[in-house]
Design an enzyme around this catalytic site. Structure first.
Site, PDB file in Angstrom:
ATOM      1  N   CYS A   1       3.724   9.160   0.893  1.00 42.23           N
ATOM      2  CA  CYS A   1       2.379   9.636   0.560  1.00 42.23           C
ATOM      3  C   CYS A   1       2.445  10.592  -0.616  1.00 42.23           C
ATOM      4  O   CYS A   1       3.199  11.568  -0.576  1.00 42.23           O
ATOM      5  CB  CYS A   1       1.776  10.327   1.776  1.00 42.23           C
ATOM      6  SG  CYS A   1       0.186  11.094   1.413  1.00 42.23           S
TER       7      CYS A   1
ATOM      8  N   HIS B   1       4.566   4.485  12.796  1.00 34.83           N
ATOM      9  CA  HIS B   1       4.754   4.413  11.347  1.00 34.83           C
ATOM     10  C   HIS B   1       5.807   5.467  10.994  1.00 34.83           C
ATOM     11  O   HIS B   1       5.551   6.664  11.147  1.00 34.83           O
ATOM     12  CB  HIS B   1       3.406   4.698  10.683  1.00 34.83           C
ATOM     13  CG  HIS B   1       3.415   4.741   9.191  1.00 34.83           C
ATOM     14  ND1 HIS B   1       2.918   3.717   8.412  1.00 34.83           N
ATOM     15  CD2 HIS B   1       3.857   5.682   8.315  1.00 34.83           C
ATOM     16  CE1 HIS B   1       3.030   4.047   7.130  1.00 34.83           C
ATOM     17  NE2 HIS B   1       3.601   5.238   7.039  1.00 34.83           N
TER      18      HIS B   1
ATOM     19  N   ARG C   1       0.834  -1.221   0.000  1.00 33.69           N
ATOM     20  CA  ARG C   1       0.000   0.000   0.000  1.00 33.69           C
ATOM     21  C   ARG C   1       0.865   1.267   0.000  1.00 33.69           C
ATOM     22  O   ARG C   1       1.064   1.900  -1.026  1.00 33.69           O
ATOM     23  CB  ARG C   1      -0.952  -0.037   1.205  1.00 33.69           C
ATOM     24  CG  ARG C   1      -2.122   0.928   1.117  1.00 33.69           C
ATOM     25  CD  ARG C   1      -1.804   2.331   1.537  1.00 33.69           C
ATOM     26  NE  ARG C   1      -1.389   2.434   2.933  1.00 33.69           N
ATOM     27  CZ  ARG C   1      -0.876   3.535   3.453  1.00 33.69           C
ATOM     28  NH1 ARG C   1      -0.732   4.619   2.723  1.00 33.69           N
ATOM     29  NH2 ARG C   1      -0.477   3.557   4.724  1.00 33.69           N
TER      30      ARG C   1
ATOM     31  N   HIS D   1       8.984   7.196   8.566  1.00 33.30           N
ATOM     32  CA  HIS D   1       9.644   7.371   7.260  1.00 33.30           C
ATOM     33  C   HIS D   1      11.091   7.784   7.503  1.00 33.30           C
ATOM     34  O   HIS D   1      11.428   8.349   8.558  1.00 33.30           O
ATOM     35  CB  HIS D   1       8.889   8.403   6.417  1.00 33.30           C
ATOM     36  CG  HIS D   1       7.650   7.817   5.795  1.00 33.30           C
ATOM     37  ND1 HIS D   1       7.570   7.464   4.460  1.00 33.30           N
ATOM     38  CD2 HIS D   1       6.463   7.478   6.337  1.00 33.30           C
ATOM     39  CE1 HIS D   1       6.379   6.951   4.212  1.00 33.30           C
ATOM     40  NE2 HIS D   1       5.675   6.948   5.342  1.00 33.30           N
TER      41      HIS D   1
HETATM   42  N1  COA Z   1     -13.430   4.711  -3.285  1.00 34.55           N
HETATM   43  C1  COA Z   1     -13.677   5.013  -4.565  1.00 34.55           C
HETATM   44  N2  COA Z   1     -14.266   6.135  -4.957  1.00 34.55           N
HETATM   45  C2  COA Z   1     -14.641   6.994  -3.995  1.00 34.55           C
HETATM   46  C3  COA Z   1     -14.423   6.732  -2.647  1.00 34.55           C
HETATM   47  C4  COA Z   1     -13.786   5.526  -2.296  1.00 34.55           C
HETATM   48  N3  COA Z   1     -13.524   5.206  -1.039  1.00 34.55           N
HETATM   49  N4  COA Z   1     -14.905   7.764  -1.932  1.00 34.55           N
HETATM   50  C5  COA Z   1     -15.399   8.667  -2.812  1.00 34.55           C
HETATM   51  N5  COA Z   1     -15.230   8.183  -4.047  1.00 34.55           N
HETATM   52  C6  COA Z   1     -15.591   8.821  -5.309  1.00 34.55           C
HETATM   53  C7  COA Z   1     -16.927   9.484  -5.327  1.00 34.55           C
HETATM   54  O1  COA Z   1     -17.926   8.555  -5.630  1.00 34.55           O
HETATM   55  C8  COA Z   1     -16.738  10.483  -6.442  1.00 34.55           C
HETATM   56  O2  COA Z   1     -16.768   9.829  -7.685  1.00 34.55           O
HETATM   57  P1  COA Z   1     -17.194  10.602  -9.029  1.00 34.55           P
HETATM   58  O3  COA Z   1     -16.195  11.707  -9.240  1.00 34.55           O
HETATM   59  O4  COA Z   1     -17.103   9.556 -10.080  1.00 34.55           O
HETATM   60  O5  COA Z   1     -18.556  11.114  -8.742  1.00 34.55           O
HETATM   61  C9  COA Z   1     -15.328  10.935  -6.239  1.00 34.55           C
HETATM   62  O6  COA Z   1     -14.660   9.864  -5.546  1.00 34.55           O
HETATM   63  C10 COA Z   1     -15.229  12.191  -5.457  1.00 34.55           C
HETATM   64  O7  COA Z   1     -15.776  12.006  -4.201  1.00 34.55           O
HETATM   65  P2  COA Z   1     -15.905  13.151  -3.125  1.00 34.55           P
HETATM   66  O8  COA Z   1     -16.706  12.648  -1.990  1.00 34.55           O
HETATM   67  O9  COA Z   1     -16.326  14.424  -3.782  1.00 34.55           O
HETATM   68  O10 COA Z   1     -14.479  13.347  -2.511  1.00 34.55           O
HETATM   69  P3  COA Z   1     -13.068  13.724  -3.052  1.00 34.55           P
HETATM   70  O11 COA Z   1     -12.949  13.897  -4.504  1.00 34.55           O
HETATM   71  O12 COA Z   1     -12.628  14.844  -2.176  1.00 34.55           O
HETATM   72  O13 COA Z   1     -12.294  12.395  -2.652  1.00 34.55           O
HETATM   73  C11 COA Z   1     -11.442  10.693  -1.264  1.00 34.55           C
HETATM   74  C12 COA Z   1     -12.285  11.919  -1.335  1.00 34.55           C
HETATM   75  C13 COA Z   1     -11.204  10.379   0.216  1.00 34.55           C
HETATM   76  C14 COA Z   1     -12.145   9.528  -1.902  1.00 34.55           C
HETATM   77  C15 COA Z   1     -10.108  10.946  -1.996  1.00 34.55           C
HETATM   78  O14 COA Z   1      -9.551  12.160  -1.593  1.00 34.55           O
HETATM   79  C16 COA Z   1      -9.106   9.840  -1.820  1.00 34.55           C
HETATM   80  O15 COA Z   1      -9.301   8.733  -2.274  1.00 34.55           O
HETATM   81  N6  COA Z   1      -7.982  10.115  -1.203  1.00 34.55           N
HETATM   82  C17 COA Z   1      -6.967   9.093  -1.031  1.00 34.55           C
HETATM   83  C18 COA Z   1      -5.890   9.550  -0.173  1.00 34.55           C
HETATM   84  C19 COA Z   1      -4.805   8.523  -0.048  1.00 34.55           C
HETATM   85  O16 COA Z   1      -4.886   7.371  -0.424  1.00 34.55           O
HETATM   86  N7  COA Z   1      -3.700   8.984   0.549  1.00 34.55           N
HETATM   87  C20 COA Z   1      -2.572   8.154   0.802  1.00 34.55           C
HETATM   88  C21 COA Z   1      -2.734   7.304   1.987  1.00 34.55           C
HETATM   89  S1  COA Z   1      -2.859   8.184   3.487  1.00 34.55           S
HETATM   90 ZN    ZN Z   2       3.631   6.333   5.260  1.00 38.22          ZN
END
Ligand code: COA
Ligand code: ZN
Length: 307
Positions: A237, A204, A12, A206
């Site tokens: 990240c 955790h 991950r 780095h």
């Molecule tokens: N899995 C897949 N899609 C997701 C989701 C999830 N857990 N949560 C929200 N979405 C989708 C929504 O359905 C929407 O889809 P669309 O654009 O097709 O309509 C889109 O993501 C946007 O959702 P929204 O609620 O407006 O939030 P966002 O765009 O601000 O995204 C997260 C929020 C949390 C989903 C996004 O910021 C994210 O995945 N971040 C990951 C951070 C990460 O992995 N960091 C590293 C590890 S710490």
């Molecule tokens: Zn990390």
């Protein structure tokens, strides 16, 4: 026996920022290799938005294909209830949520402020706990935020208490950008240990400033026995600029074995996983001890051939 529990987060945290897309079958080989080397806790993937982290887009098909042994803890990261639902549909029984300790980091990482992020984390943890899942909660950028600077330890304590209260079985204090030194690690942990037992906490780390192993040792001195690490020191990240890789699993296992702490991880087998991952992602990887470990592994294999 004094046991150190290592959660290897390379599938991950290790892969999430890699430009080279790694095939699902290769991720499965990586997870299988870690498990064969004796790693009993693995963070396998994240159910986040594929637009945010394209490398994790195969989480739904990856998780059901992982062959688990009874002793294995295969956890997955979920950012919200949508992620939790996806994870459960794919067969997850162990999840992790992330709450960053600053407003800006939450906005960059998951698109919401600290209050909203706390609410989402609490709701997700409660639902997961009600459903009987094992839970971990990361308090990210717990020492320094790349946008807001030094984080007050009291803020980390308050967030840690919120997530623990919501059901987090393990609260993982994350030095997401690798900015802490042993004194800061001990300051934060000492504050937390007023409220938590050492076994409820994880760390955790780095290795951005080359202090990850020293930081791990500082935590071990305070009784902490749960650490995240990543094979070959891979990781970081994508939303936290300046972060280098994770504390390398091989560095931690080597230090533990020389200091009388049992990890159950076989270093020779682990080094073959480092080699495998290096082939998958391209540029050379490896922790600070990897070069030395490779020569030892080579010498041992020559001795075997001569027998
Ligand atoms: N899995 C897949 N899609 C997701 C989701 C999830 N857990 N949560 C929200 N979405 C989708 C929504 O359905 C929407 O889809 P669309 O654009 O097709 O309509 C889109 O993501 C946007 O959702 P929204 O609620 O407006 O939030 P966002 O765009 O601000 O995204 C997260 C929020 C949390 C989903 C996004 O910021 C994210 O995945 N971040 C990951 C951070 C990460 O992995 N960091 C590293 C590890 S710490
Ligand atoms: Zn990390």
């Amino acid at each position: 026996m004094d046991v150190l529990t290592i959660t290897d987060v390379s599938p991950r945290d290790g892969l999430q920022s890699q430009r080279t897309m790694v095939a699902t079958a290769d991720k499965l080989r990586l997870i299988q290799g870690l498990s064969a080397a004796g790693v009993m806790s693995i963070e396998a993937t994240s159910f986040v938005s594929p637009k945010s982290v394209p490398q994790m887009a195969d989480a739904d098909v990856l998780l059901p294909q992982i062959v688990r042994r009874d002793r294995d803890n295969i956890s997955v990261l979920v950012p919200n209830l949508r992620g939790l639902d996806r994870a459960i549909a794919a067969g997850a029984n162990s999840i992790a949520v992330v709450l960053s300790a600053s407003d800006t980091m939450n906005r960059k990482n998951i698109g919401m402020d600290l209050d909203m992020a706390t609410q989402i984390c609490v709701t997700t943890l409660k639902r997961a706990t009600d459903l009987g899942l094992a839970t971990r909660a990361y308090v990210a950028v717990a020492f320094e935020c790349p946008f807001e600077g030094i984080i007050p330890p009291s803020c980390v304590r308050d967030l840690a208490l919120r997530v623990a209260d919501a059901g987090a079985r393990e609260t993982v204090i994350a030095d997401t950008i690798g900015a802490a030194a042993p004194v800061q690690i001990q300051d934060v942990l000492q504050l937390l240990l007023v409220h938590f037992s050492p076994m409820q906490l994880g760390l955790h780390l780095h290795d951005t400033r080359g202090m990850a192993l020293a930081n791990a040792w500082a935590a071990i001195q305070l009784g902490i026995r749960r650490f995240d690490a990543s094979v070959g020191g891979l990781g970081g990240c994508p939303f936290a600029p300046g972060a280098a890789g994770n504390l390398a699993t091989e560095d931690l296992v080597l230090m533990a074995s020389q200091c009388g702490l049992h990890t159950g991880i076989d270093l020779v087998a682990l080094m073959s996983v480092v080699a495998m991952v290096q082939e998958l992602v391209g540029p050379p990887i490896g922790g600070r001890s990897a070069r030395w470990l490779r020569t030892i592994v080579e010498q041992d294999s020559h001795k075997e051939e001569e027998k």
